[in-house]
Design an enzyme around this catalytic site. Sequence first.
Site, PDB file in Angstrom:
ATOM      1  N   ASP A  12       0.468  -1.055   0.111  1.00 39.75           N
ATOM      2  CA  ASP A  12      -0.300  -0.141   0.292  1.00 39.75           C
ATOM      3  C   ASP A  12       1.156   2.199  -0.191  1.00 39.75           C
ATOM      4  OD1 ASP A  12      -2.728   1.214   0.630  1.00 39.75           O
ATOM      5  OD2 ASP A  12      -1.894   1.908   2.479  1.00 39.75           O
ATOM      6  N   SER A  13       0.380   2.217  -0.627  1.00 39.39           N
ATOM      7  CA  SER A  13       0.675   3.801  -0.218  1.00 39.39           C
ATOM      8  C   SER A  13       1.096   4.147   0.955  1.00 39.39           C
ATOM      9  CB  SER A  13       0.246   4.737  -0.936  1.00 39.39           C
ATOM     10  OG  SER A  13      -0.855   4.436   0.445  1.00 39.39           O
ATOM     11  N   TYR A  44      -1.058   8.096  -1.943  1.00 38.09           N
ATOM     12  CA  TYR A  44      -0.549   7.939  -3.801  1.00 38.09           C
ATOM     13  C   TYR A  44      -2.269   8.844  -4.538  1.00 38.09           C
ATOM     14  CZ  TYR A  44       2.595   4.224  -3.688  1.00 38.09           C
ATOM     15  OH  TYR A  44       3.826   3.409  -3.216  1.00 38.09           O
ATOM     16  N   GLY A  45      -3.026   8.921  -3.151  1.00 39.02           N
ATOM     17  CA  GLY A  45      -4.248   9.656  -4.108  1.00 39.02           C
ATOM     18  C   GLY A  45      -4.713  11.131  -4.447  1.00 39.02           C
ATOM     19  N   CYS A  75      -4.261  -1.446  -2.130  1.00 37.14           N
ATOM     20  CA  CYS A  75      -4.619  -0.108  -1.981  1.00 37.14           C
ATOM     21  C   CYS A  75      -5.680   0.397  -3.108  1.00 37.14           C
ATOM     22  CB  CYS A  75      -2.577   0.533  -2.650  1.00 37.14           C
ATOM     23  SG  CYS A  75      -2.638   2.637  -3.003  1.00 37.14           S
ATOM     24  N   ASN A  76      -6.491   0.802  -3.149  1.00 37.40           N
ATOM     25  CA  ASN A  76      -7.404   1.177  -4.184  1.00 37.40           C
ATOM     26  C   ASN A  76      -6.796   1.633  -4.997  1.00 37.40           C
ATOM     27  OD1 ASN A  76     -10.219  -0.079  -3.274  1.00 37.40           O
ATOM     28  ND2 ASN A  76      -8.992   0.431  -1.155  1.00 37.40           N
ATOM     29  N   THR A  77      -5.853   3.063  -4.639  1.00 37.91           N
ATOM     30  CA  THR A  77      -5.459   4.264  -5.626  1.00 37.91           C
ATOM     31  C   THR A  77      -4.596   2.860  -6.687  1.00 37.91           C
ATOM     32  OG1 THR A  77      -6.029   5.787  -4.359  1.00 37.91           O
ATOM     33  CG2 THR A  77      -4.328   6.022  -6.079  1.00 37.91           C
ATOM     34  N   GLU A 166      -3.749   8.546   9.059  1.00 42.10           N
ATOM     35  CA  GLU A 166      -2.199   8.331   8.991  1.00 42.10           C
ATOM     36  C   GLU A 166      -2.415   9.101  10.308  1.00 42.10           C
ATOM     37  OE1 GLU A 166       0.728   7.093   6.770  1.00 42.10           O
ATOM     38  OE2 GLU A 166      -0.782   6.176   5.627  1.00 42.10           O
ATOM     39  N   CYS A 198     -11.057   2.127  -0.045  1.00 42.57           N
ATOM     40  CA  CYS A 198      -9.530   2.817   0.208  1.00 42.57           C
ATOM     41  C   CYS A 198      -9.079   2.461   1.145  1.00 42.57           C
ATOM     42  CB  CYS A 198      -9.624   4.510   0.589  1.00 42.57           C
ATOM     43  SG  CYS A 198      -8.039   5.147   0.712  1.00 42.57           S
ATOM     44  N   THR A 199      -8.001   1.382   1.707  1.00 42.29           N
ATOM     45  CA  THR A 199      -7.773   0.521   2.669  1.00 42.29           C
ATOM     46  C   THR A 199      -7.300   1.423   3.662  1.00 42.29           C
ATOM     47  OG1 THR A 199      -5.394   0.211   1.963  1.00 42.29           O
ATOM     48  CG2 THR A 199      -6.863  -1.246   0.513  1.00 42.29           C
ATOM     49  N   HIS A 200      -7.809   2.716   3.597  1.00 39.72           N
ATOM     50  CA  HIS A 200      -7.732   3.449   4.862  1.00 39.72           C
ATOM     51  C   HIS A 200      -9.133   3.506   5.878  1.00 39.72           C
ATOM     52  CE1 HIS A 200      -3.674   4.634   3.493  1.00 39.72           C
ATOM     53  NE2 HIS A 200      -3.412   5.157   4.643  1.00 39.72           N
TER      54      HIS A 200
END
Length: 281
Positions: A12-13, A44-45, A75-77, A166, A198-200
């Site tokens: 992931d980012s 990254y988004g 990471c969806n992005t 984050e 989004c994985t966050h």
Amino acid sequence: MKFNNSPIGIFDSGLGGLTVFKEIRNILPSEDLIYFGDTARVPYGNKSKETIIKYSSEILEFLSVKGVKIVIAACNTSSSLALDDLRKKAAIPVFGVIEPGAKKAVRVSPSGNIAVIGTAATIKSRAYSTAINKEISFLTIDKNLKTNNHTKIIEKACPLFVPLVEEGIINEEITKSIIKYYLSSLIAEKPSCLVLGCTHYPILKGLISAELGRDTEIIDSGVETAKAVKYYLEENNMLKKENKNGSELFFVSDDIDKFKELGGKFLKRPIENVYLTDGIK
Ligand code: DGL
């Protein structure tokens, strides 16, 4: 198959992919896992497609050198914008998180409105709309499932969610206000499900759910991806052949201590074996 005992690579980012890591660990306890978080270059988004492909390709290379048997773009992005490219480059299977989430949304909500939230880059790519529409056509034609052709897909970028997560600003009034700010237009459409694209975002699931109310089911793409990966490994006889607990290795491109502190909150347990990599610029 000779790759059975090789690890699974997940990236992931930053920290968000740990929500997918957690689901993979739960469902595949014996597998060895290697996680890469690009903490030096998150987010990254808000970056261009070219940049996201470049960063994702570098991580694919890094994980391939580590000898992983499959890679999961957690990471969806990256899944929205770089997956096709990664699949062309890779000698091993590469999984994304969009398709599993989209499939689940159509199953949960064959005739209602479907809402999707994600980063600006994911929403701009319309990857979820494309995947959801593809699944609707597949089910309508091949499985004769009754779907409403007028299902509306409402996509919304929520760019402030990633920095909040984050920074670990989770159960605060400011976070609740920002969630309300982004979701009010979606709630007005009365969606029967909402995809956390989004994985966050699973870290904010409790607050998002409280804002949406009970009539909207929340879909976590990470959970669906873990199920799809397990199914693939079983079908292709690629599961690890030993029964002992799998090992875990974490690599980050910046700040090991912050990753350990916040990542521990994601996994709800301490994180060991975190290394700073000099392999990624
Ligand atoms: N976790 C990533 C995703 O699923 C994105 C966060 C970022 O913007 O880097 O889209």
